[in-house]
Scaffold this motif. Structure first.
Motif: not given
Ligand SMILES: Cc1cc2nc3c(=O)[nH]c(=O)nc-3n(C[C@H](O)[C@H](O)[C@H](O)COP(=O)(O)OP(=O)(O)OC[C@H]3O[C@@H](n4cnc5c(N)ncnc54)[C@H](O)[C@@H]3O)c2cc1C
Lengths: 757, 290
Positions: A73-76, A79-84, A230-234, A236-246
């Motif tokens: 059910d999840v895009p194949d 991911y990973g910062g240094s090694v995917k 954005a990479e996981i969901l395939q 563009p980053p602009s379609k992902v908004r992250i808010i840190v409430p605390g």
């Protein structure tokens, strides 16, 4: 250099304190939306297995269950910062006990838990790779058979179960060992420890009709999470908004993606907001706790105590995925050199795959592990040569203008002052006052992480100031520090400043709350913004007052000159009516620290920016029979460059020492056959208030040219030296040297017995 | 985790509910063991019967025999004036249970019925030779605490029986008690070994006239160190003698090794803590009789 300041350099209350102490502050774990579902993650019990079948049909039919998702059910995506090398949910291979296999969303947490229990998992166990030794053995099974085909940072040196080997080579160690009178070889090991943040990792996700997903999460790095999600969901980053409430504490454990992807995927599937939050058991089995390490250090020294060469290797267990491992293995090599002048070095850091959780970054990643080894060995050397451990250090520490291990030129080196003041404060001359009581010292250095920060600073029509930053206040008072810098430069009061932070849609970019960088980098971005704002303000005031710009000055929320005066508020109102308001975009990026590229290999962190220096000293007693350790006094002398908010820094030191003492004495995630034996807070032993002595802080100030008012990063360092300082004090009290962390009473007692017989 | 919650207001009603639910029911006192076990999925009772509103379970009696109601909290033991002297071990056991929040609600009855081998106050009560009183549909009975627990989490209490109190005889003259616990940290810690002792000296304050030593966390249940007790009787309490008693106790205990400590270290702690509690008792007797 003395500076006359109004707001920086003073102990001011944290801006986030009133909300936190009165219980009104909002954390991600508190965050809720109407109609919200509760998500949970099904995790593997097997450390290594072939996943044969997942039957979710019964779970999906249970009352209240709205979605059950598995890998198809999840895009194949890997991911990973240094090694995917990581996927959201296991497909056919399970690589650690705790790996996510499926996720469910239901109308209540209990219904979600019931759904997890109703999923049938069929898997064929494989031989697990349980530790670094097993992973490096000839013919060891591969944790990732396809490792060579993975996308990875090109700079990494990868080989089968090793996902990076970072190396520093200086001079010729063999020649250095020949020059030495004595050679010391020691081996140390450390355990995995959890960051122990009070607030579990939590995320709430909601999709809107435009296809934008908003995730409220307690991440330290909203912009990195935006990219990864954005990479996981395939998307563009602009379609992902992250808010840190605390954030209720992070300490490096909330750098990488936590619950955000599960929440986003379940919310997409159900069309409803979904909240996912971890349990203590998940935290201790499937989070990013500190990498356990094996460290081997060989050091050559002359009879009069001059270090001639060091060959050292540190192997990190990085678990089933690379994660922070390759970077932390790189940082480790700088820590293995220690803050010492050693002409010949061969230092290697390895990140090694095993079938365990993806161990990660924890406050000063690699610092305590490497420091425990090299600073323990310094005392071993001093004892063997009949030298005072303090004198041995003073003889070898780096000094102003000297080179670091990779050739960076060191400036603002306050190490000698740290060592001397810590030693004086602990009463070093009386190092072994009586049998069973002893004092220990350890020192180190650390970086102020680079990366860029942007801020918008706006003057409100009432003369107050809005500071808009992409950084999150993680609880260190870092944004209070940045606001102090802003208030200082702009000539306003701290109370005039309001902070808006950490929303990837509306705040400027920030590299994130990591690496002791926030007050430093955001503070400098504020200085840049004020420089711009001042130009705007003076130009407008000059027009408004009819006074030449050079005759005007900013003072206490006003602009004054030639007997005339206007307020920032009035200027803001004028600008709103005529020019769109007074606003500036300030940016900062730490200037690159030059180093000698020929000395490094596989290295993603070759130099320490604006390094800090520190020394810790402990005075303790050991019960000769039970091995129990009682710490009488603990002193930290830390070169902070410039203390923007001394009380807040003392708080960082006290907290860092408390955490460090946990790592030194009581905390460890215990594995047996790839499974965690103590995945609960009864048996994972963080220190209590009764276990932590009063910590005495000495703020040493050797200002840097780069930091705001000379400040250096201060948040991580206090976590580095406690294990070594304690190990050295225990050795001084008992003559017994413990080379594995944690230094439990049991280890001490059994070592004392072994020596007695 | 779902169960029906009941709040009886009399002993009779509590017993009736207990009898009705049998093995499907559990009594709830402070809940500091029960709720944790339910949350962790180790217990799954259909009915939880709270003792919160049942009167008569929280008395502390000190005239004649000493008696602790099942619902007496650790906090109350800690602050009871009558326990600050010769019965000090009770305070020492209670004051190291968990942290303040736990001690404010956790009870003696829960500590006993939960039957953890590491239950601190149980070890003290064992050294005091406590007897338990239970009430069931068939009426009241008394049970010796020694032998009450048969395995970790298992007791001889019947599912429909309520523990009402623990009592023990008044202390003889020239008697003192002490308790010591070892763990990885100083609070919020489950004992990796603990030791309680009740010591009575002879009239010359030299020799051991009578002694009871109880050990926790070093066997499947809290246990008496009977060989050590026998060895001590009639002997002068020199350092050598108490150390030997510790060695004997260490050989008669049956510890396991687990994530908290190795079996070897647990035995070593018994060998160390036994002489230390005896030394404390001695000091206390001599202080109070001089
Ligand atoms: C954070 C924490 C720390 C702890 N630290 C310690 C420690 O240091 N030392 C220690 O010994 N314990 C410790 N405990 C365990 C616990 O607090 C004690 O065992 C406590 O005394 C249990 O009492 P309670 O009233 O909470 O029992 P409950 O949880 O209410 O009950 C426990 C069991 O006894 C049964 N029960 C209770 N009362 C009766 C009764 N009158 N008749 C019949 N059955 C009954 C219940 O059905 C249940 O099975 C700790 C617990 C926690 C959560």
């Amino acid at each position: 250099m003395t500076q006359v300041t109004r707001i920086v350099g003073r102990s001011v209350p944290r801006m986030d304190a009133p909300g936190k102490v009165t219980g009104t502050a909002l954390y991600a774990a508190d965050f809720a939306l109407p109609g919200m579902l509760y998500g949970r993650v099904l995790r593997s019990h097997e450390p290594h297995a072939r996943l044969v079948r997942l039957d979710t049909s019964r779970a999906a039919r249970l009352p209240g269950v709205r979605a059950v998702i598995t890998a198809p059910d999840v895009p194949d995506v890997r991911y990973g910062g240094s090694v995917k090398d990581e996927r959201v949910l296991a497909r056919d291979r399970i690589r650690f006990a705790g790996q996510p296999l499926a996720a469910v969303a239901a109308t209540s947490p209990d219904a979600a838990a019931a759904a997890l229990a109703a999923i049938e998992v069929v898997c064929e166990p494989l031989v697990p790779v349980l530790d670094v030794a097993a992973a490096l053995a000839p013919g060891a099974p591969l944790v990732h058979e396809a490792w060579a085909s993975y996308t990875a940072l090109p700079i990494l040196h990868r080989d089968r179960n090793v996902c990076n080997r970072a190396r520093i080579v200086v001079g010729d160690v063999e020649r250095g060992f020949v020059e030495a009178d004595r050679i010391f070889e020691n081996r140390f090991t450390t355990s995995s420890v959890h960051q122990g943040y009070t607030e579990p990792r939590a995320a709430v996700a909601q999709w809107d009709s435009s296809g934008l997903v908003t995730v409220w999460s307690n991440t330290q790095l909203p912009f990195e999470i935006q990219t990864t999600l954005a990479e996981i969901l395939q998307l563009p980053p602009s379609k992902v908004r992250i808010i840190v409430p605390g954030i209720g504490g992070g300490f490096g454990g909330k750098l990488r993606i936590g619950m955000e992807h599960f929440a986003a995927l379940l919310a997409m599937r159900t069309g409803r907001p979904v909240k996912v939050m971890t349990t203590s058991e998940e935290e201790l089995t499937a989070a990013y706790p500190r990498q356990p390490a094996i460290v081997e250090v060989k050091t050559g020294v002359t009879n009069d105590g001059r270090l001639t060469a060091r060959e050292a290797r540190l192997w990190f267990d990085t678990g089933a995925f690379a994660g922070s491992g390759p970077g932390v293995a790189s940082v480790a090599t700088l820590m293995l050199a220690g803050p010492y002048r050693i002409p010949n070095l061969l230092l290697e850091g390895f990140a090694v795959y095993t079938n365990k959780t993806n161990f990660g970054s924890f406050r000063a990643p690699s610092g305590p592990q490497a420091n425990f080894a090299v600073e323990s060995q310094m005392d071993i050397i001093a004892d063997a040569l009949g030298l005072d451990p303090l004198e041995l250090r003073l003889k070898n520490i780096v000094r102003e203008g000297e080179e670091g291990p990779t050739g960076q030129v060191l400036t603002a080196v306050g190490l000698e002052e740290c060592l001397r003041r810590a030693a004086d404060a602990i009463g070093w001359r009386d190092r072994r006052p009586r049998a069973g009581r002893g004092k220990g010292i350890a020192c180190g250095w650390w970086t102020t992480t680079g990366g860029s920060s942007g801020v918008y600073v706006k003057i409100n029509p009432d003369g107050t100031v809005a500071l808009n930053t992409g950084a999150a206040e993680i609880g260190t008072a870092a944004l209070t520090g940045a606001a102090q810098v802003l208030a200082e430069d702009l000539g306003v009061q701290l109370a005039d400043i309001n902070v808006v932070s950490a929303d990837t849609l509306s705040t400027p970019y920030d590299f994130g709350a990591q690496g002791s960088r926030t007050a430093f980098a955001v503070g400098n971005a504020c200085r840049a913004a004020v420089a711009d704002l001042k130009r705007q303000i003076l130009a407008l005031a000059s027009k408004h007052l009819g006074v030449e710009e050079h005759a005007l000055a900013l003072r206490e929320g006003s602009v004054v000159g030639e007997g005339k005066r206007t307020t920032l508020g009035e200027l803001a109102r004028i600008s709103q009516a005529s020019g769109g308001g007074l606003i500036a975009h300030g940016t900062f990026v730490a200037p690159p620290t030059p180093y000698d590229a020929k000395r490094v290999e596989g290295h993603v962190y070759p130099a320490f920016h604006s390094p800090s220096f520190h020394a810790h000293a402990a005075d303790l007693s050991v019960d000769a029979e039970t091995g129990e350790i009682t710490i009488h006094r603990y002193v930290v002398a830390q070169d902070v460059g410039f203390a923007v908010n001394p009380a807040a820094i003392e708080g960082q030191i006290e907290g860092g020492v408390a955490q460090g003492l946990g790592q030194a004495l009581s905390e460890e995630i215990v594995y047996e056959n790839g499974r965690v034996l103590n995945a609960n807070l009864t048996d994972y032993k963080m220190p209590t208030t009764l276990d932590v002595p009063r910590v005495e802080s000495i703020l040493v100030q050797h200002p840097t040219l780069v930091g705001p008012f000379g400040a250096k990063g201060v948040g991580e360092p206090p976590n580095i030296e406690p294990p070594a300082a304690i190990a050295n004090a225990v050795a001084s009290a008992t003559g017994v040297r413990i080379t594995t962390l944690p230094i439990t009473a049991e280890k001490v007692a059994l070592a004392l017995r072994a020596r007695a017989t | 985790m779902t169960f029906d919650y009941h709040e009886p207001t009399s002993l009779r009603e509590a017993i009736e509910l207990g009898a009705r639910f049998g093995v499907d029911g559990r009594f709830l006192a402070g809940g500091t063991d029960l709720m944790v076990q339910i949350h962790r999925g180790r217990l799954n009772p259909r009915h939880v019967v709270s003792l919160q509103c049942v009167p008569g379970l929280d008395a502390i009696e000190v005239d004649g025999a000493i008696s602790l109601g099942a619902r007496v909290t650790h906090r109350r033991i800690e602050t009871t004036t009558d326990f600050q002297g010769a019965l000090r071990a009770l305070v020492e056991g209670a004051e190291v249970v968990g942290g303040h929040q736990v001690r404010n609600v956790a009870t003696v009855g829960g500590n006993i019925v939960n039957a953890s081998p590491a239950a601190d106050v149980v070890v003290v009560l064992l050294a005091l030779e406590a007897r338990l009183t239970s009430l069931g549909p068939a009426g009241e009975r008394t049970i010796a605490l020694d032998g009450f627990g048969t395995a970790p989490g298992v007791t001889v209490l019947r599912p429909n029986e309520l523990l009402t109190r623990a009592s023990f005889p008044r202390l003889a003259p020239r008697t003192a008690t002490a308790f010591l616990k070892a763990g990885r940290r100083r609070a919020m810690e489950i004992s990796i070994a603990c030791v309680a002792a009740r010591l009575t000296l002879d009239a010359a304050l030299e020799r051991c006239q009578d002694v009871r030593i109880a050990l926790g966390a070093v066997a499947p249940t809290a246990m008496r160190a009977r060989s050590a007790e026998r060895y001590l009787e009639g002997r002068p309490l020199t350092d050598e003698v108490t150390r030997e008693a510790g060695r004997i106790a260490a050989t008669e205990c049956r510890p396991i090794g687990d994530v908290r400590a190795s079996a070897r270290y647990r035995a070593l702690l018994v060998a160390t803590l036994v002489p230390r509690v005896l030394a404390r008792c001695l000091e206390r007797i001599r202080f109070h009789t001089s």
